[in-house]
Design an enzyme around this catalytic site. Structure first.
Site, mmCIF file in Angstrom:
data_model
loop_
_atom_site.group_PDB
_atom_site.id
_atom_site.type_symbol
_atom_site.label_atom_id
_atom_site.label_comp_id
_atom_site.label_asym_id
_atom_site.label_seq_id
_atom_site.Cartn_x
_atom_site.Cartn_y
_atom_site.Cartn_z
ATOM 1 N N ASP A 1 10.779 5.269 -9.799
ATOM 2 C CA ASP A 1 10.460 5.865 -11.093
ATOM 3 C C ASP A 1 11.337 7.076 -11.397
ATOM 4 O OD1 ASP A 1 8.553 4.017 -11.700
ATOM 5 O OD2 ASP A 1 6.934 5.449 -12.030
ATOM 6 N N SER B 1 0.819 -1.209 0.000
ATOM 7 C CA SER B 1 0.000 0.000 0.000
ATOM 8 C C SER B 1 0.858 1.266 0.000
ATOM 9 C CB SER B 1 -0.961 -0.051 1.188
ATOM 10 O OG SER B 1 -1.945 0.941 1.102
ATOM 11 N N LYS C 1 -0.479 -4.082 -3.383
ATOM 12 C CA LYS C 1 -1.753 -3.484 -3.007
ATOM 13 C C LYS C 1 -1.742 -2.016 -3.421
ATOM 14 C CE LYS C 1 -5.009 -2.542 0.735
ATOM 15 N NZ LYS C 1 -5.124 -1.096 0.457
#
Length: 463
Positions: A381, A370, A395
């Protein structure tokens, strides 16, 4: 950091992994199958026999309006498209399980209804010895299970209170363990980590222990919030656990006396070589502020590089995770995006009054979920940090938590978080830049291979 550095990390990973750790298993790679197991476990029923023996005592009497409100939310905002038939059939299955547990004939067996509301009305009109509050509770549970989403669930007042205590870093009566439904092991309720010095630790419970029963109630079918609620209680009270461990023959019983547990989400210290270490155990309301305090203290002690440990971090407040990411990712850059039920995207941008370009390594494992995955994805990224460990939980769904006037609450998945590049990690997880396997019981010990590798990266490249 640049792409040459990531190539260097990849080469170092090959050398380290070949000599130190076994290859990742096919089971750990198959996140989608594991998610399906989680769904199947979530479809299990509460322990209706126990509730019936306690005269239907679920701690409160659900109001009828709660059912209709949840139905409206599911149909208007749920991230998915369950049909009326899905929802209605799930309600009827739950009612059937309740009557089976009572040993009585289900008056609605074999009957069909056009909508969840019609089925609910039929249940309320029953002339039955089964307590009315338990009938309503079963209908609400069935309605949410009908979504097919293991993260949409109903919380009784005690369960909701327990969850909020944890998120708000309150002191509470408990035994001092971190839990997860281990999707790599048939979703058995598993101790991920005992808190050192807490009652569970003192009684000899270990990471990897499987909790089969709490006070005689099987844990199958209970979500984390329900289990946490059953484990908590007043200081000095007892809780009885049935534990399975791979070193045991059969199971063993433990009686543990609850004590006050301080739920701190941040811990930090200096490693050798001017490397700082901050562990984020979960994301509560105060976590971002506590992180900044720990970070500033480490800097004042000469920190030149930093390890942020997100292992076993099951999430919490997403904004806390994004606030921490904003310290290290330049203002105005996308750190996450949100895709709602209608398919529309919105972006979350880095906003911080402070920026650090300190070299970073982020530790993750299969229980990083999460909010912790979202934070790690932002670093990955933007090539702002090297991710070390194992594939994360997967999740990416967002639950809207809706408290009710009677003290209960419900959670419904309303959107998915995506990485800055737009990747949806739900059911997939994040693949670290350096994949280092390690047995869970070695976490935090001198044999912690993931920390060793993180320090090697920082030492070799930056110091």
């Amino acid at each position: 950091m640049n792409k040459k550095f990531f190539l260097y990390i990849y080469c170092l990973t090959l050398i380290f992994a070949v000599f130190s750790m076994p290859a990742i298993s096919n089971e750990e790679r198959n996140q989608s199958d594991n998610y399906q197991k989680l769904k199947e476990a979530a479809a299990s029923h509460p322990d209706y026999k126990k509730l019936l023996a306690e005269q239907g005592n679920v701690g409160f009497d659900p109001q009828e309006e709660v059912f209709f409100r949840i139905e409206r939310i599911i149909k208007g905002y749920f991230y998915g498209s369950p049909s009326d038939k899905d929802l209605t059939d799930s309600i009827l299955r739950e009612i059937n399980a309740l009557f089976e547990a009572s040993g009585k004939i289900n008056p609605l067996a074999g009957k069909a209804f056009a909508s969840p509301s019609e089925a609910f009305g039929a249940v309320l009109s029953l002339d039955s010895d089964v307590p009315r509050n338990l009938l309503k509770y079963a209908c609400i549970c069935g309605l949410l299970k009908g979504t097919g989403d293991p993260y949409s669930s109903f919380l009784t007042p005690s369960e909701y209170k327990s969850m909020m205590e944890s998120l708000q870093s309150s002191d509470f009566g408990g035994i001092g363990i971190y839990l997860e439904l281990d999707k790599f092991n048939d979703n058995i309720l598993t101790i991920i980590e005992p808190i050192e010095g807490a009652p569970a630790w003192n009684q000899g419970l270990k990471a990897g222990d499987m909790i089969m029963e709490i006070d005689g109630t099987p844990t199958q079918g209970l979500d984390i919030d329900m289990c946490s609620s059953r484990l908590r209680g007043p200081k000095g009270s007892e809780v009885n656990l049935t534990i399975r461990r791979k070193d045991f023959e059969g199971v063993r019983k433990y009686t543990i006396v609850r004590d006050i547990i301080s739920a701190k989400t941040i811990s930090s210290h200096m490693e050798e070589g001017n490397t700082g270490y901050i562990r984020i155990r979960s994301f509560g309301r105060k976590t971002a502020a506590d992180f900044k305090t720990a970070f500033n203290n480490l800097q004042s002690n000469g920190m030149k590089s930093l390890i942020i440990d997100l292992r076993n971090n099951g999430g919490g407040y997403v904004n806390a995770a994004l606030d921490i990411a904003g310290i290290f990712i330049e203002n105005g850059k996308v750190i996450a995006s949100v895709k709602n039920a209608s398919g529309k995207f919105s972006q979350k941008l880095s906003r911080s009054d402070y920026f650090s370009d300190l070299p970073l390594v982020i530790l993750v494992n299969r229980y990083s979920a999460s909010a912790s995955e979202l934070m790690a994805a932002a670093f990955q990224d933007h090539e702002r940090a090297v991710l070390v460990g194992t594939n994360t939980f997967g999740k990416g769904s967002i639950q809207q938590l809706m408290p009710l006037r009677d003290g209960s609450a419900f959670k419904v998945t309303v959107a998915h978080y995506c990485t800055p590049s737009g990747k949806d990690i739900d059911k997939i997880g994040l693949k670290p830049n350096a994949e280092i396997q390690m047995e869970p019981e070695l976490f935090g010990t001198p044999e912690d291979a993931q920390i060793k590798y993180a320090k090697e990266i920082l030492k070799t490249k930056f110091q």
